[in-house]
Design an enzyme around this catalytic site. Structure first.
Site, PDB file in Angstrom:
ATOM      1  N   LYS A  68       0.655  -1.200  -0.219  1.00 19.07           N
ATOM      2  CA  LYS A  68      -0.305  -0.528   0.271  1.00 19.07           C
ATOM      3  C   LYS A  68       0.834   1.511  -0.277  1.00 19.07           C
ATOM      4  CE  LYS A  68      -3.627  -0.484   2.138  1.00 19.07           C
ATOM      5  NZ  LYS A  68      -4.286  -0.944   3.995  1.00 19.07           N
ATOM      6  N   ARG A 138      -3.245   2.792   8.250  1.00 18.17           N
ATOM      7  CA  ARG A 138      -3.330   1.888   7.651  1.00 18.17           C
ATOM      8  C   ARG A 138      -2.864   0.879   7.811  1.00 18.17           C
ATOM      9  NH1 ARG A 138      -4.556   4.320   1.921  1.00 18.17           N
ATOM     10  NH2 ARG A 138      -5.624   2.735   2.272  1.00 18.17           N
ATOM     11  N   GLY A 147      -8.065  -6.596   3.287  1.00 22.67           N
ATOM     12  CA  GLY A 147      -9.416  -7.304   4.817  1.00 22.67           C
ATOM     13  C   GLY A 147      -8.889  -7.645   5.715  1.00 22.67           C
ATOM     14  N   MET A 149      -6.516  -6.859   7.422  1.00 26.27           N
ATOM     15  CA  MET A 149      -5.574  -6.577   8.911  1.00 26.27           C
ATOM     16  C   MET A 149      -6.647  -4.998   9.445  1.00 26.27           C
ATOM     17  SD  MET A 149      -1.675  -6.690   8.113  1.00 26.27           S
ATOM     18  CE  MET A 149      -1.796  -6.883   6.968  1.00 26.27           C
ATOM     19  N   ARG A 388      -3.414  -1.595  -6.402  1.00 22.91           N
ATOM     20  CA  ARG A 388      -2.631  -2.537  -6.329  1.00 22.91           C
ATOM     21  C   ARG A 388      -2.846  -3.248  -7.256  1.00 22.91           C
ATOM     22  NH1 ARG A 388      -5.782  -4.614  -1.221  1.00 22.91           N
ATOM     23  NH2 ARG A 388      -8.078  -4.446  -1.858  1.00 22.91           N
ATOM     24  N   HIS A 510      -7.322 -32.847   3.483  1.00 24.27           N
ATOM     25  CA  HIS A 510      -6.826 -34.322   2.381  1.00 24.27           C
ATOM     26  C   HIS A 510      -8.066 -33.324   0.893  1.00 24.27           C
ATOM     27  CE1 HIS A 510      -8.673 -37.629   1.233  1.00 24.27           C
ATOM     28  NE2 HIS A 510      -7.441 -37.926   1.551  1.00 24.27           N
ATOM     29  N   SER A 838      11.952 -43.212 -16.182  1.00 23.80           N
ATOM     30  CA  SER A 838      10.752 -42.114 -15.973  1.00 23.80           C
ATOM     31  C   SER A 838      10.701 -42.013 -14.603  1.00 23.80           C
ATOM     32  CB  SER A 838       9.773 -43.288 -16.412  1.00 23.80           C
ATOM     33  OG  SER A 838       8.680 -41.880 -16.302  1.00 23.80           O
ATOM     34  N   CYS A 905       6.542 -39.320 -14.004  1.00 18.19           N
ATOM     35  CA  CYS A 905       5.369 -39.727 -14.568  1.00 18.19           C
ATOM     36  C   CYS A 905       4.465 -39.573 -12.920  1.00 18.19           C
ATOM     37  CB  CYS A 905       5.589 -41.301 -14.559  1.00 18.19           C
ATOM     38  SG  CYS A 905       5.835 -42.603 -13.736  1.00 18.19           S
ATOM     39  N   TYR A 925      10.459 -34.577 -20.197  1.00 15.62           N
ATOM     40  CA  TYR A 925       9.071 -33.982 -20.474  1.00 15.62           C
ATOM     41  C   TYR A 925       8.312 -34.229 -19.383  1.00 15.62           C
ATOM     42  CZ  TYR A 925       8.655 -39.595 -20.061  1.00 15.62           C
ATOM     43  OH  TYR A 925       8.950 -40.929 -20.179  1.00 15.62           O
TER      44      TYR A 925
HETATM   45  P1  ADP Z   1      -7.657  -2.825   3.621  1.00 14.65           P
HETATM   46  O1  ADP Z   1      -5.823  -2.859   3.489  1.00 14.65           O
HETATM   47  O2  ADP Z   1      -8.316  -3.659   4.180  1.00 14.65           O
HETATM   48  O3  ADP Z   1      -7.608  -2.359   2.365  1.00 14.65           O
HETATM   49  P2  ADP Z   1      -7.282   0.636   3.863  1.00 14.65           P
HETATM   50  O4  ADP Z   1      -6.487   0.572   4.262  1.00 14.65           O
HETATM   51  O5  ADP Z   1      -7.273   0.455   2.276  1.00 14.65           O
HETATM   52  O6  ADP Z   1      -7.804  -0.887   4.283  1.00 14.65           O
HETATM   53  O7  ADP Z   1      -8.078   1.487   4.192  1.00 14.65           O
HETATM   54  C1  ADP Z   1      -9.939   0.542   3.692  1.00 14.65           C
HETATM   55  C2  ADP Z   1     -10.754   2.050   3.508  1.00 14.65           C
HETATM   56  O8  ADP Z   1     -10.466   3.122   4.643  1.00 14.65           O
HETATM   57  C3  ADP Z   1     -10.317   2.694   2.455  1.00 14.65           C
HETATM   58  O9  ADP Z   1     -10.563   2.265   1.520  1.00 14.65           O
HETATM   59  C4  ADP Z   1     -10.672   4.146   2.305  1.00 14.65           C
HETATM   60  O10 ADP Z   1     -11.512   4.041   1.927  1.00 14.65           O
HETATM   61  C5  ADP Z   1     -10.687   4.365   3.931  1.00 14.65           C
HETATM   62  N1  ADP Z   1      -9.401   5.177   3.704  1.00 14.65           N
HETATM   63  C6  ADP Z   1      -8.208   4.542   4.861  1.00 14.65           C
HETATM   64  N2  ADP Z   1      -7.719   6.448   4.545  1.00 14.65           N
HETATM   65  C7  ADP Z   1      -8.231   7.054   4.342  1.00 14.65           C
HETATM   66  C8  ADP Z   1      -7.932   8.415   4.146  1.00 14.65           C
HETATM   67  N3  ADP Z   1      -7.398   9.012   4.572  1.00 14.65           N
HETATM   68  N4  ADP Z   1      -8.855   9.367   3.765  1.00 14.65           N
HETATM   69  C9  ADP Z   1     -10.649   8.692   3.546  1.00 14.65           C
HETATM   70  N5  ADP Z   1     -10.510   7.348   3.699  1.00 14.65           N
HETATM   71  C10 ADP Z   1      -9.765   6.219   3.683  1.00 14.65           C
HETATM   72 MG    MG Z   2      -7.613  -1.311   1.072  1.00 12.30          MG
HETATM   73 MG    MG Z   3      -8.447  -3.773   6.263  1.00  9.45          MG
END
Ligand code: ADP
Ligand code: MG
Ligand code: MG
Length: 948
Positions: A68, A138, A147, A149, A388, A510, A838, A905, A925
């Site tokens: 990020k 973040r 999602g 963390m 990303r 499994h 083989s 094989c 192969y």
């Molecule tokens: P994740 O890693 O779960 O994608 P993010 O760090 O991207 O979490 O944060 C989730 C959401 O929070 C982002 O998609 C954005 O909408 C909002 N967000 C994060 N930072 C900011 C910011 N500086 N200003 C406005 N919204 C933010």
């Molecule tokens: Mg995000």
């Molecule tokens: Mg998150």
């Protein structure tokens, strides 16, 4: 079983406490050593700033800044509007754990300096009484963990600044909406006010719902400033009551708490599970991004959204995404309100839409890949918050790669490398009819979600036991095997099922392994389902209560999404199967096939390894050719004995008491085998066919029940006692290490003779019809040259006889499997006789590890969880051990016979990493099951590109 549950919680407890930090510490030491040499002020740097049109980091610094942070920096550098902020690097997280969960000394001061830089750029002040700066905190690991963390928004608000914000923005509702969000996130993530029991709802969510109910608000946007103010008070009171402390008011204290929570979230259960499933090492750590807030919740002129530069499900090149007006953070994803399609943005925010569309183009050109982006519009002003490489289905990955080549964004080589070979599976699986699936979801038949272990679509009647699956399938029913977990003895039932479903186990369970091997649809680890095997029911906890299912009820498995669906959903074979195998669809009308075919053609033009199939029957051979096989790498003759009319004479042969009796039985088998071989040679039309002589221990062919014994006695004119005595005689303590492979052919040379005769007569007959043949006769389980010599001379003798009798010769080879360590170690000597090797990596793995393949399941679960085996060696060649033996054998083989033919094989022959290894050690192969051939073709090309 309860056992599995225990193991699961033991692991998470371990990760929570001692083990993970210890691991992190160990890795820092490792990482620190090389760095120490050039240690300078720069390498001690812990913070990278971005904002004001330039950034200190860039996209290539993912290891340091996390994905990020690196991409936020990059976007700034290429002129995309991003709110300013800074990244605290991943090493700090590692240090934090090394220090026994303490922030490194001096970090506070550096953070403060960076906040001051943000203050200058924004003209706001952190905790300011006139114009407060709010930030988001973040997480951001090297590899994206969507999602997994925790994120905290609107940090910096307190009882005072909220009033200032209300005044300065002239929007009291907005200020209190931000504050209630902040308290809920902070209360949850930092202060730990979470649901106590699994079925409790989130305490803040509960209060919000209560408030909405009290004032008759339908959506959270219907709440007034006054409602929100009261909600803030309720939230704070709940924290005080349940946690015994007040909500912190000092912004810097808030910040320190949030940063620590992000580091701790690196080690939460969710993140640990995700890491395990995706092979992300715990020692990487996460970065923390602190960024100035922009507000999508300021009213009707603000919004927030998430989009993909192309459709991540189909790959179609159109702008795919969703947004919500007057919303913040993950409202869009959370489903609190139904979001709008991105195209609707055009009408509401024309300027921002135009800009967003331009950014979409710019990002794709810059990253040369499909991007997943997050944005916010504050008062009609657009800000980007994340980009990303977007996760995509196998279907989409092929389409995007192929279309990007046409758009000249990437090269063919890049396209080949981009597509996850394993994901090609998804193009071969049957699919739900989109209309049927949509209907099912609309009518609330979505029951629960598990891990999508085997992509595809399956519909069938529930059975709870493997033997019931076999019985039902025999009656022509389509069934879905539903179990707490599966074990190797369920294999037959799994095979007989359309798909299977388990409540326990992860992607390496499994059930998941078998799904991949068999190409079955599977959902595993769905803990919303509880089984009562005695009552023959399963109870699903759904969003709308509990539902009980019994045997025979219909369910559908969506192996793409992991959805368990009630009732039937119609399926249809995939486009690729219809074109390639069923041949009932014109490629012209099959766009998915066309893309697939393009990618395969490119792959075929760069790969060095040939691909062959493991196939035992003429129809399988035809299928193999259709999937691009350049030969058969393993034809297991024993499978033929189970066919129509063959098991009888086979059993007669086994219970024979002397050579004469045995030869009489073998004489009955000869024409049957010859016919099979002829069929295979015809289907392969001149491509090489490796046929293995009889391998499994003989008792595998004998009847296991009384009725069978009686029948065999009758048909052979023996007494039941005689048959039972023979069965007892054949009993072995360790059949896998017993009387099998070439050992059988050495005890009973007439078996090998018959098989060699059947192969060579078929070869001569087919070749007489003008079809080229290339038989390769393969002797299994050889450990010494003498074993092979004995069998090879038999084959040559039979060949001479056949050629003389038929007055026609064909070219053939005799070689061996390398599947016991002794063969690898003495390969040079064995290659004196063997014209080809083989690698039988199933047995070679079994014998190298001394771990029975059939019993490995019990061992592997714990071993995988504790990282003792990094990968299941039965799935992917263990390069250090088994691979070392393979290398030795390659060298030995080539020393004795420079032109020796070399292949693999074993089951691993269809695994991308193993294929890469085979490329690296110079095999000619790989051979795998037909349905894995596309994967093998692509993986072989990827290996060739990686090791140019
Ligand atoms: P994740 O890693 O779960 O994608 P993010 O760090 O991207 O979490 O944060 C989730 C959401 O929070 C982002 O998609 C954005 O909408 C909002 N967000 C994060 N930072 C900011 C910011 N500086 N200003 C406005 N919204 C933010
Ligand atoms: Mg995000
Ligand atoms: Mg998150």
């Amino acid at each position: 079983m309860p056992q599995a549950k225990k193991a699961k919680s033991a692991v998470s407890a371990k990760n929570k406490s001692t083990k993970a930090p210890a691991k992190a510490a160990a890795s820092t030491k490792k990482a620190a050593a090389p760095k120490a040499a050039g240690k300078s002020a720069a390498s001690a740097r812990r913070i990278y700033f971005f904002g004001g049109g330039k950034a200190e980091g860039n996209k290539d610094m993912k290891n340091t800044l996390g994905g990020k942070g690196a991409n936020l920096a990059e976007m700034i550098n290429i002129g995309i509007p991003v709110p300013p902020g800074f990244t605290v690097i991943t090493d700090v997280c590692v240090e934090y754990y090394k220090n026994g969960r303490k922030m490194p000394a001096g970090l506070d001061a550096e953070v403060k300096k960076s906040i001051e830089r943000m203050e200058k750029l924004t003209g706001k002040g952190f905790g300011s009484k006139t114009n407060p700066l709010l930030v988001s905190v973040r997480s951001g690991a090297r590899a994206s963990m969507p999602g997994m963390m925790d994120t905290i928004l609107n940090l910096g608000l307190n009882d005072e600044t909220v009033q200032v914000l209300a005044k300065s923005s002239g929007n009291e509702r907005f200020a209190y909406d931000s504050y209630r969000r902040f308290i809920a996130m902070y209360g949850d993530v930092v202060m730990g006010l979470k649901p106590e029991a699994k079925d409790d709802i989130d305490p803040f969510e509960e209060l919000l719902e209560k408030k909405k109910h009290a004032v008759g608000a339908k959506m959270d946007t219907d709440l007034t400033a006054q409602d929100l103010k009261e909600l803030v008070a309720d939230f704070k009171a709940a924290i005080k009551a349940k946690k015994g402390v007040s909500f912190p008011q000092d912004p810097y204290k808030q910040l320190a708490g949030a940063m620590e929570a992000v580091f701790l979230s690196w080690n939460n259960d969710r993140a640990n599970t995700y890491r395990r499933l995706n092979n992300i090492p715990v020692e990487w750590g996460t970065a923390v991004n602190i960024q100035a807030m922009v507000f999508g919740n300021k009213g009707e002129k603000s919004a927030t959204g998430v989009c993909f530069t192309r459709d991540p499900a189909s790959g179609e090149n159109f702008f795919y995404g969703e947004f919500l007006v007057n919303a913040q953070g993950e409202d869009v994803v959370a489903g609190t309100r139904t979001p709008n399609k991105i195209i609707e943005l055009k009408a509401i925010f024309p300027k921002a839409y135009k800009q967003l569309e331009a950014i979409r183009q710019k990002l794709e050109k810059h990253y040369r890949d499909m991007q997943d982006i997050e944005f916010t519009i504050e008062d009609e002003e657009l800000y980007m918050l994340q980009c990303r490489s977007g996760k995509r289905t196998g279907l989409a990955s092929v389409r995007i790669a192929v279309e990007m080549v046409a758009e000249k964004l990437i090269t063919k080589e890049e396209a080949i490398s981009r597509v996850d070979a394993e994901a090609l599976n998804q193009l071969l699986r049957p699919v739900f009819k989109p209309s049927s699936l949509a209907e099912a979801k609309k009518s609330g038949r979505n029951l629960a979600k598990g891990l999508p272990a085997g992509p595809g679509a399956a519909t069938g009647q529930i059975v709870f036991f493997a033997e019931d699956a076999v019985a039902a399938a025999a009656k022509g029913k389509t069934v879905v095997l539903c179990r707490q977990e599966t074990s190797p003895e369920d294999i037959d039932g799994m095979h007989a099922s359309e798909g299977f479903f388990t409540a326990f186990g992860g992607m390496t369970s499994h059930a998941a392994l078998v799904a991949r091997q068999m190409g079955k649809v599977a959902i595993v680890g769905c803990d919303a389902v509880v089984f009562d095997y005695k009552a023959r029911t399963m109870t699903v906890t759904t969003g709308s209560g509990k539902k009980v299912f019994k045997e025979g009820d219909w369910v559908s498995l969506d192996g793409f999404s992991g959805d368990l669906i009630e009732g039937r959903v119609e399926t249809t074979p995939s486009e690729v199967i219809r074109v390639v195998i069923e041949k009932n669809l014109d490629p012209k009308n099959a766009p998915v096939y066309q893309q697939y075919n393009k990618l395969m053609t490119w792959a075929d033009s760069v790969r060095k390894l040939k691909v062959r199939a493991n196939a035992d029957q003429p129809d399988q051979a035809e299928q193999a050719v259709a999937f691009g096989a350049q030969g058969i790498g393993l034809c297991r003759t024993e499978h033929m004995f189970f066919g129509e009319g063959k098991i009888g004479p086979m059993r007669e042969m086994i219970v024979a008491e002397n050579e004469t009796e045995r030869r009489a039985a073998l004489a009955k088998l000869l024409p049957l085998q010859r016919e099979d071989f002829a069929g295979i040679f015809k289907a392969m039309g001149g491509l090489p066919v490796t046929i293995r002589t009889l391998d499994p221990p003989l008792h595998e062919f004998l009847p296991h029940d009384e009725a069978g014994v009686k029948e065999l006695a009758k048909s052979t004119g023996k007494t039941v006692a005689q048959i039972n005595a023979r069965i007892a005689d054949l009993h072995e303590s360790n059949p896998m290490l017993g009387h099998r492979g070439c050992r059988l052919g050495i005890s009973y040379p007439e078996i090998t003779e018959m098989q060699a005769r059947a192969i060579l007569e078929a070869a001569v007959d087919v070749s007489a019809k003008g079809i080229k043949v290339e038989p390769e006769i393969m002797i299994p389980l050889v450990g010494t040259k003498k074993e092979l010599d004995a069998q090879a001379s038999l084959v040559h003798q039979v060949a001479a006889e056949v050629f003389k009798a038929k007055g026609k010769k064909v070219k053939y080879m005799v070689g061996t499997m390398i599947e016991v360590p002794r063969a690898a170690l003495t390969a040079e000597s064995i290659a004196g006789t063997a014209e080809f090797f083989s690698f039988g990596t199933n047995d070679l793995t079994q014998t190298t590890f001394g771990l029975s393949r059939d019993d490995a399941g019990k061992v592997l679960t714990a071993y995988r969880e504790q990282d003792i085996y990094p990968v299941d060696p039965f799935v992917s060649v263990d390069r250090d051990g088994v691979g070392a033996l393979m290398k030795l054998a390659v060298e030995g083989g080539r020393a004795a016979r420079p032109d020796i033919k070399l292949g693999i094989c074993g089951e691993q022959g269809g695994d991308p990493s193993s294929i890469e290894f085979c490329h690296m050690i110079g095999l000619q192969y790989v051979s795998c099951s037909s349905f894995r051939l596309p994967i093998a073709r692509l993986a072989a090309a990827q290996a060739a590109l990686r090791h140019k």
